[in-house]
Design a protein around this motif. Sequence first.
Motif, PDB file in Angstrom:
ATOM      1  N   ALA A 133       0.832  -1.204   0.000  1.00 49.85           N
ATOM      2  CA  ALA A 133       0.000   0.000   0.000  1.00 49.85           C
ATOM      3  C   ALA A 133       0.868   1.257   0.000  1.00 49.85           C
ATOM      4  O   ALA A 133       0.569   2.236  -0.695  1.00 49.85           O
ATOM      5  CB  ALA A 133      -0.923  -0.006   1.214  1.00 49.85           C
ATOM      6  N   LEU A 134       1.965   1.244   0.755  1.00 52.18           N
ATOM      7  CA  LEU A 134       2.836   2.413   0.868  1.00 52.18           C
ATOM      8  C   LEU A 134       3.643   2.679  -0.403  1.00 52.18           C
ATOM      9  O   LEU A 134       3.894   3.828  -0.767  1.00 52.18           O
ATOM     10  CB  LEU A 134       3.785   2.247   2.062  1.00 52.18           C
ATOM     11  CG  LEU A 134       3.110   2.211   3.450  1.00 52.18           C
ATOM     12  CD1 LEU A 134       4.135   1.874   4.532  1.00 52.18           C
ATOM     13  CD2 LEU A 134       2.443   3.544   3.755  1.00 52.18           C
ATOM     14  N   VAL A 135       4.053   1.599  -1.075  1.00 49.79           N
ATOM     15  CA  VAL A 135       4.915   1.771  -2.257  1.00 49.79           C
ATOM     16  C   VAL A 135       4.133   1.772  -3.569  1.00 49.79           C
ATOM     17  O   VAL A 135       4.705   2.069  -4.623  1.00 49.79           O
ATOM     18  CB  VAL A 135       6.011   0.683  -2.323  1.00 49.79           C
ATOM     19  CG1 VAL A 135       6.864   0.682  -1.064  1.00 49.79           C
ATOM     20  CG2 VAL A 135       5.425  -0.709  -2.572  1.00 49.79           C
ATOM     21  N   LEU A 136       2.825   1.466  -3.520  1.00 41.72           N
ATOM     22  CA  LEU A 136       2.032   1.339  -4.749  1.00 41.72           C
ATOM     23  C   LEU A 136       2.077   2.592  -5.636  1.00 41.72           C
ATOM     24  O   LEU A 136       2.215   2.461  -6.866  1.00 41.72           O
ATOM     25  CB  LEU A 136       0.585   0.975  -4.409  1.00 41.72           C
ATOM     26  CG  LEU A 136      -0.302   0.591  -5.606  1.00 41.72           C
ATOM     27  CD1 LEU A 136       0.210  -0.676  -6.280  1.00 41.72           C
ATOM     28  CD2 LEU A 136      -1.764   0.403  -5.153  1.00 41.72           C
ATOM     29  N   PRO A 137       1.978   3.817  -5.080  1.00 46.72           N
ATOM     30  CA  PRO A 137       2.054   5.004  -5.960  1.00 46.72           C
ATOM     31  C   PRO A 137       3.363   5.077  -6.742  1.00 46.72           C
ATOM     32  O   PRO A 137       3.369   5.483  -7.913  1.00 46.72           O
ATOM     33  CB  PRO A 137       1.931   6.173  -4.974  1.00 46.72           C
ATOM     34  CG  PRO A 137       1.190   5.608  -3.816  1.00 46.72           C
ATOM     35  CD  PRO A 137       1.672   4.189  -3.696  1.00 46.72           C
ATOM     36  N   PHE A 138       4.470   4.681  -6.124  1.00 52.25           N
ATOM     37  CA  PHE A 138       5.755   4.683  -6.821  1.00 52.25           C
ATOM     38  C   PHE A 138       5.804   3.575  -7.874  1.00 52.25           C
ATOM     39  O   PHE A 138       6.350   3.745  -8.967  1.00 52.25           O
ATOM     40  CB  PHE A 138       6.900   4.500  -5.824  1.00 52.25           C
ATOM     41  CG  PHE A 138       6.959   5.574  -4.783  1.00 52.25           C
ATOM     42  CD1 PHE A 138       7.481   6.827  -5.088  1.00 52.25           C
ATOM     43  CD2 PHE A 138       6.461   5.361  -3.511  1.00 52.25           C
ATOM     44  CE1 PHE A 138       7.535   7.837  -4.140  1.00 52.25           C
ATOM     45  CE2 PHE A 138       6.501   6.361  -2.551  1.00 52.25           C
ATOM     46  CZ  PHE A 138       7.032   7.600  -2.867  1.00 52.25           C
TER      47      PHE A 138
END
Length: 425
Positions: A133-138
């Motif tokens: 969830a934390l790295v999904l935008p990247f």
Amino acid sequence: MKFIQKIIVKPLFKISSLNGISIILKFCIGFITSKFIALFVGPSGMALVGNMRNFLASTEAFASLGFENGVVKYVASHKEDEIELKKTLSTVFITVFAVCFCVAITLFCFSEYFNRSIFGLQNQYGFVFKVLALVLPFYIGNIFLVATINGLGNFKKVIYINIIGSCIGLLVSLILIYQLKTEGAILSIIATPSLLFLISFFFINKEINILSNINFKFYDFKSLHNLSSYSLMALVSSVFGPMVFIAIRKYIILNLSLVDAGFWEAISRISSYYFMFITSILSIYFLPKLSISKNYKDTSAILWSFYKGVFPIFVIALIMLFFLRDIAIQLIFTKQFLPVTKLFFWQMVGDIFKAASYVLAFLFYAKRLTKAFIISEIGSLLLLYFSSLFFIHKFGIEGVVMAHALTYFIYFIVLSLYFRKYLAI
């Protein structure tokens, strides 16, 4: 020997040497990573890694809305028109990141639910979904930056990013697998693409100032509509496909064993390695030619150049691999994976029909036959799922590769009949 030489000198075997290096590098890195997973994780861990790979593929497709191919097309079409380019980039990035944010929140808040669904009650990997969830935008940002660079026509930079990504992926994977075993193998799947965001951002800023091209005032619903047909085709294959594989793997775990599921993941990995060469040649050489072919005669000539050129070499390579399967298993994995050898025959029968049907399936994209593609894709996935359950019940783990062979045999027959006008001339 003259037959082989005659094939090799054809233009399709002279496609971008840099891309060839990229494919070989991916093959070698996949080989090394598989060896590490086999040594430090084993068949049971490999099954869990397979589930995560499939889940990530679905999540990626859903969060990106399947816009990737559309971005390549419309950036390429509008790269000389500043306003239209800004409309395309603004619409894509704003829409996708809004959806991505919602997906990330869902993953974080329902991490335990996803853990139970993907890994089962006996495994506690809920933290993986919070990390995702934390790295999904990247992760998603990297996909679209690469698609934009590709659309701008700098194919070499795309390949450079792939090569750098492969090298970073290997290093990160080996460290994580060595330190954390199964947890590390699972985390390594989501780590590399996220780290690549900065590299892609560096490369794209040498082409255009990406941030100055994204603005709410350029958000355009017409651009969104144009991307929708690409979205539908991508979402069907990239979301439902992995979901079917997860469902089959869970059935194997519940009715056979986690180790058997790992054996299926092992043969699937081997298949994916040699299929990289087929998919690359089809994407780079055949898809553009099929897209610009004007009539049945031209399209037929392109299709038969595949069947007379690439396909025979692919079949010969698979036959050689079949007879060397014991050596291949111990080389790629460990002796613990030797039972995988009994899965080779039906897997390779299926892969031969899969390769034969793939070039026909590319006509769906080339001719934008969205409805026909969706019907054929859903039909083949349903056939694979239900035939897998039936054959697994009858024949054990061999049943899943028998279902694979049956599915692609029928898929090839159906596509041959549907596209018979292109094949008959």
